[in-house]
Design an enzyme around this catalytic site. Sequence first.
Site, PDB file in Angstrom:
ATOM      1  N   ASP A  20       0.852  -1.177   0.000  1.00 52.54           N
ATOM      2  CA  ASP A  20       0.000   0.000   0.000  1.00 52.54           C
ATOM      3  C   ASP A  20       0.892   1.232   0.000  1.00 52.54           C
ATOM      4  OD1 ASP A  20      -3.045   0.705   0.362  1.00 52.54           O
ATOM      5  OD2 ASP A  20      -1.922   2.183   1.498  1.00 52.54           O
ATOM      6  N   GLN A  21       0.347   2.304  -0.547  1.00 59.00           N
ATOM      7  CA  GLN A  21       1.104   3.545  -0.636  1.00 59.00           C
ATOM      8  C   GLN A  21       0.236   4.719  -0.188  1.00 59.00           C
ATOM      9  OE1 GLN A  21       2.149   5.377  -4.572  1.00 59.00           O
ATOM     10  NE2 GLN A  21       4.232   4.919  -3.930  1.00 59.00           N
TER      11      GLN A  21
END
Length: 205
Positions: free
Chosen positions: A82-83
């Site tokens: 995830d970012q």
Amino acid sequence: MTPLWLTATPLVLASGSVTRRDMLVAAGLPVETAKPGLDERAVEKPLVEQGASADRIASALAEAKALSVSQVQAGRIVLAADQTLTCDGQSFHKPENATAAAGQIAMLAGQVHELHSAFALAQDGSILARGIETARLTMRPLDPAFIARYVEAAGPAVLSSVGGYQLEGLGAQLFERIEGDHFTILGLPLLPVLAALREHGHLAR
């Protein structure tokens, strides 16, 4: 199977991201994809209410995705990522439409923002490894006319990434300085992922 991959079954990538899949394949890993059935905003909401940092939120989301898929993929090694993007203390999500993308770019123009890319490896509902890397990007000053041109030229790609850009494409034209690992910017801290897979015996040392 590539000779470097030591496990009988391919790595399961808990993501629909073509960019992340292509990074792993280019690095010699056999990959299958499985989208996690997860309400990311529901996972994120209590963390935001508690005042969790953007990197902590990225880590929590990566772990939740990895666990979600690993619970239904018995015995398989599952990778999730995830970012999150922050600028001046404000967090950003993927834009919902071209107008929102243009608005995000206008807010980031002339500013330094941070991308926090987290990963988690899981197997049978347990986390095996986790990690996070941060990159700092300086967007050049942009006027509304250029932003409109960019959004039109980039098309639907502006909706696929937080911040409304893809650095590996036309998004490169928005920046004047980048500090950090290229893989991290693309959404997966690849080198720590490979190190974790080697540590757990899935890749040749």
